[in-house]
Enzyme design. Structure first.
Site, short mmCIF file in Angstrom:
data_model
loop_
_atom_site.label_atom_id
_atom_site.label_comp_id
_atom_site.label_asym_id
_atom_site.label_seq_id
_atom_site.Cartn_x
_atom_site.Cartn_y
_atom_site.Cartn_z
CB CYS A 70 -1.00 -0.01 1.15
SG CYS A 70 -0.34 0.26 2.80
CG HIS A 103 16.58 -13.24 13.92
ND1 HIS A 103 17.29 -12.25 14.55
CD2 HIS A 103 17.49 -14.16 13.53
CE1 HIS A 103 18.57 -12.57 14.56
NE2 HIS A 103 18.72 -13.72 13.93
#
Length: 151
Positions: A70, A103
């Site tokens: 967006c 991670h």
């Protein structure tokens, strides 16, 4: 072109449409199976309509990962992350894309369509697609992200 069996979902609003189309072309050229949840033009629209469709496809297993775009990336990321199975990461540089996969096992890459050029978007996409989740100590952290609904 090599055929890649992974199916990736895409979602954008009008402000992210051009970048979504660029990413879609990159993915298709690389042999990914792409499922585009829209929007399909630059006509004004509401990003939650498309973000929820992408998130539901991840929850159902219809797609394994996704890319949302967006204007700023913020609204798309906020909406996607309302879904328990989604770990959407707003990314603005390749190193962030790398770390969020390594991670956080992010399953949706969110790009700020109005604030990123195509070269940076491609570099972020490359890191998102090529970086594996490290596992280990990060698993318990991911498990703590889920909010259990009250009965």
């Amino acid at each position: 072109m090599t055929e890649n069996k992974e199916r990736i979902g895409l979602a954008s609003d009008h402000a992210g449409f051009a970048m979504k189309e660029y990413v879609k072309h990159l993915l298709e050229t690389r042999g990914y199976d792409v499922l585009d949840f829209g929007t399909h033009s630059e006509a004004s629209c509401d990003y939650p309509d498309f973000a929820h469709a992408l998130a539901e496809a991840i929850e159902s297993g219809q797609v394994g990962r996704g890319i949302g775009v967006c204007g700023s990336g913020e609204g798309m990321a906020m909406t996607l992350n309302k879904h328990q199975a989604v770990r959407a990461a707003l990314v603005w540089q390749p190193e962030i894309a790398h770390m969020t996969r390594l991670h956080n096992d992010a399953n949706v890459l969110v790009l700020p369509g109005r604030y990123m050029d195509e070269a940076t978007a491609e570099a972020c996409l490359d890191q998102f697609l090529s970086t594996a989740f490290e596992g280990g100590r990060h698993i318990r952290r991911i498990e703590k992200m889920t909010v259990n609904p009250k009965s």
